[in-house]
Design a protein around this motif. Structure first.
Motif, mmCIF file in Angstrom:
data_model
loop_
_atom_site.group_PDB
_atom_site.id
_atom_site.type_symbol
_atom_site.label_atom_id
_atom_site.label_comp_id
_atom_site.label_asym_id
_atom_site.label_seq_id
_atom_site.Cartn_x
_atom_site.Cartn_y
_atom_site.Cartn_z
ATOM 1 N N MET A 146 -0.472 66.392 -1.174
ATOM 2 C CA MET A 146 -0.434 67.672 -1.886
ATOM 3 C C MET A 146 0.996 68.111 -2.166
ATOM 4 N N ASN A 147 1.887 67.944 -1.128
ATOM 5 C CA ASN A 147 3.283 68.338 -1.308
ATOM 6 C C ASN A 147 3.942 67.545 -2.429
ATOM 7 N N MET A 148 3.565 66.251 -2.507
ATOM 8 C CA MET A 148 4.137 65.398 -3.543
ATOM 9 C C MET A 148 3.739 65.903 -4.925
ATOM 10 N N LEU A 149 2.456 66.347 -5.068
ATOM 11 C CA LEU A 149 1.986 66.876 -6.343
ATOM 12 C C LEU A 149 2.715 68.166 -6.696
ATOM 13 N N ARG A 150 2.982 68.986 -5.665
ATOM 14 C CA ARG A 150 3.681 70.240 -5.923
ATOM 15 C C ARG A 150 5.106 70.013 -6.411
ATOM 16 N N ASN A 151 5.681 68.890 -5.953
ATOM 17 C CA ASN A 151 7.052 68.588 -6.352
ATOM 18 C C ASN A 151 7.151 68.041 -7.765
ATOM 19 N N LEU A 152 5.979 67.619 -8.327
ATOM 20 C CA LEU A 152 5.983 67.081 -9.686
ATOM 21 C C LEU A 152 6.122 68.205 -10.700
ATOM 22 N N ALA A 153 6.788 67.885 -11.786
ATOM 23 C CA ALA A 153 6.898 68.854 -12.877
ATOM 24 C C ALA A 153 5.521 69.135 -13.462
ATOM 25 N N ILE A 154 5.352 70.329 -14.014
ATOM 26 C CA ILE A 154 4.059 70.722 -14.578
ATOM 27 C C ILE A 154 3.616 69.746 -15.668
ATOM 28 N N SER A 155 4.584 69.322 -16.474
ATOM 29 C CA SER A 155 4.225 68.396 -17.555
ATOM 30 C C SER A 155 3.651 67.084 -17.008
ATOM 31 N N ARG A 156 4.238 66.606 -15.889
ATOM 32 C CA ARG A 156 3.725 65.368 -15.283
ATOM 33 C C ARG A 156 2.337 65.570 -14.695
ATOM 34 N N ARG A 157 2.123 66.730 -14.094
ATOM 35 C CA ARG A 157 0.789 67.026 -13.556
ATOM 36 C C ARG A 157 -0.243 67.042 -14.683
ATOM 37 N N LEU A 158 0.125 67.642 -15.810
ATOM 38 C CA LEU A 158 -0.807 67.690 -16.943
ATOM 39 C C LEU A 158 -1.112 66.283 -17.463
ATOM 40 N N TRP A 159 -0.061 65.453 -17.557
ATOM 41 C CA TRP A 159 -0.289 64.068 -17.986
ATOM 42 C C TRP A 159 -1.178 63.307 -16.996
ATOM 43 N N MET A 160 -0.995 63.604 -15.691
ATOM 44 C CA MET A 160 -1.817 62.937 -14.677
ATOM 45 C C MET A 160 -3.287 63.344 -14.824
ATOM 46 N N ILE A 161 -3.534 64.616 -15.053
ATOM 47 C CA ILE A 161 -4.900 65.105 -15.259
ATOM 48 C C ILE A 161 -5.511 64.428 -16.485
ATOM 49 N N LEU A 162 -4.718 64.335 -17.545
ATOM 50 C CA LEU A 162 -5.200 63.691 -18.768
ATOM 51 C C LEU A 162 -5.536 62.222 -18.521
ATOM 52 N N ALA A 163 -4.659 61.523 -17.773
ATOM 53 C CA ALA A 163 -4.882 60.099 -17.495
ATOM 54 C C ALA A 163 -6.154 59.899 -16.668
ATOM 55 N N ILE A 164 -6.344 60.772 -15.662
ATOM 56 C CA ILE A 164 -7.548 60.673 -14.826
ATOM 57 C C ILE A 164 -8.792 60.945 -15.663
ATOM 58 N N ALA A 165 -8.731 61.964 -16.512
ATOM 59 C CA ALA A 165 -9.879 62.306 -17.357
ATOM 60 C C ALA A 165 -10.225 61.161 -18.305
ATOM 61 N N LEU A 166 -9.201 60.560 -18.906
ATOM 62 C CA LEU A 166 -9.433 59.437 -19.822
ATOM 63 C C LEU A 166 -10.000 58.225 -19.080
ATOM 64 N N SER A 167 -9.478 57.978 -17.875
ATOM 65 C CA SER A 167 -9.983 56.850 -17.071
ATOM 66 C C SER A 167 -11.460 57.042 -16.737
ATOM 67 N N LEU A 168 -11.831 58.268 -16.340
ATOM 68 C CA LEU A 168 -13.229 58.556 -16.021
ATOM 69 C C LEU A 168 -14.110 58.441 -17.258
ATOM 70 N N LEU A 169 -13.572 58.864 -18.402
ATOM 71 C CA LEU A 169 -14.326 58.765 -19.654
ATOM 72 C C LEU A 169 -14.581 57.307 -20.022
ATOM 73 N N ILE A 170 -13.551 56.474 -19.876
ATOM 74 C CA ILE A 170 -13.696 55.039 -20.174
ATOM 75 C C ILE A 170 -14.684 54.394 -19.210
ATOM 76 N N LEU A 171 -14.574 54.738 -17.919
ATOM 77 C CA LEU A 171 -15.497 54.185 -16.926
ATOM 78 C C LEU A 171 -16.938 54.577 -17.236
ATOM 79 N N ALA A 172 -17.148 55.842 -17.600
ATOM 80 C CA ALA A 172 -18.494 56.313 -17.940
ATOM 81 C C ALA A 172 -19.028 55.578 -19.163
#
Length: 200
Positions: free
Chosen positions: A1-27
């Motif tokens: 969690m601390n590592m995520l907090r240290n990430l820039a907001i833009s990187r967190r948003l990109w990570m959320i997008l990547a996870i969402a796209l990965s789940l969409l592809i898997l589905a």
């Protein structure tokens, strides 16, 4: 969690997008796999239903034989003539062989009529007519996968057939669908799904 907090907001948003796209592809992949299985099962089930319907023709003429309206050879010839002309889904047909196995009637390849089929194998070495007989004797009915040429062609392609024993005459009636047709349908569906995924 601390590592995520240290990430820039833009990187967190990109990570959320990547996870969402990965789940969409898997589905999408899981859905396509399930659709593929259902298409095969649907074709196989449809073949079973049409074979059971065609079996009713043999049963009808056997009743005429039992009633004395026709003798056995007349009843069998009339049943063969009717089954020979049956078609569904365009060019799909029915054939009849006996338990020897010998071909009783094959509308797409009449040169086989009357021939001993025990030595016929598909390109993989499967003695398909012996397999029909084995399933007919042990189960009464069932599906078989093998390779067989399409009507008017010489190159064998993958096919799945359903066969059923008509015990009073010792006949096996069957029909099948070519798997390449199923694959073509699935490829078209997968292409459309991929296009939609790219749009998303």
């Amino acid at each position: 969690m601390n590592m995520l907090r240290n990430l820039a907001i833009s990187r967190r948003l990109w990570m959320i997008l990547a996870i969402a796209l990965s789940l969409l592809i898997l589905a999408a992949v899981l859905l396509l796999r399930q659709t593929h299985e259902q298409m095969y099962a649907g074709k196989s089930e449809k073949t079973r239903h049409v074979v059971e319907t065609a079996l009713g023709i043999l049963q009808h003429y056997q009743k005429l034989e039992l009633a004395g309206t026709l003798d056995r050879s007349q009843a069998q010839q009339a049943a063969m003539d009717m089954v020979r002309d049956l078609r569904y889904a365009g060019q799909e047909y029915f054939w009849i062989n006996d338990l020897q196995p010998r071909m009783v009637m094959h509308p797409a390849n009449p040169k086989l009529d009357g021939q001993d089929l025990s030595g016929i194998k598909d390109p993989t070495g499967k003695p398909l007519f012996n397999e029909f007989v084995r399933i007919a004797r042990s189960q009464g009915a069932g599906s078989v996968n093998y390779y067989w040429p399409k009507p008017g062609a010489s190159e064998p392609v993958a096919k799945v057939s359903y066969i059923q024993l008509f015990e009073p005459w010792g006949w096996i009636i069957g029909s099948g669908v070519y798997v390449d047709d199923v694959e073509a349908e699935f490829s078209s569906l997968a292409l459309r799904a991929s296009f939609m995924l790219l749009l998303v």
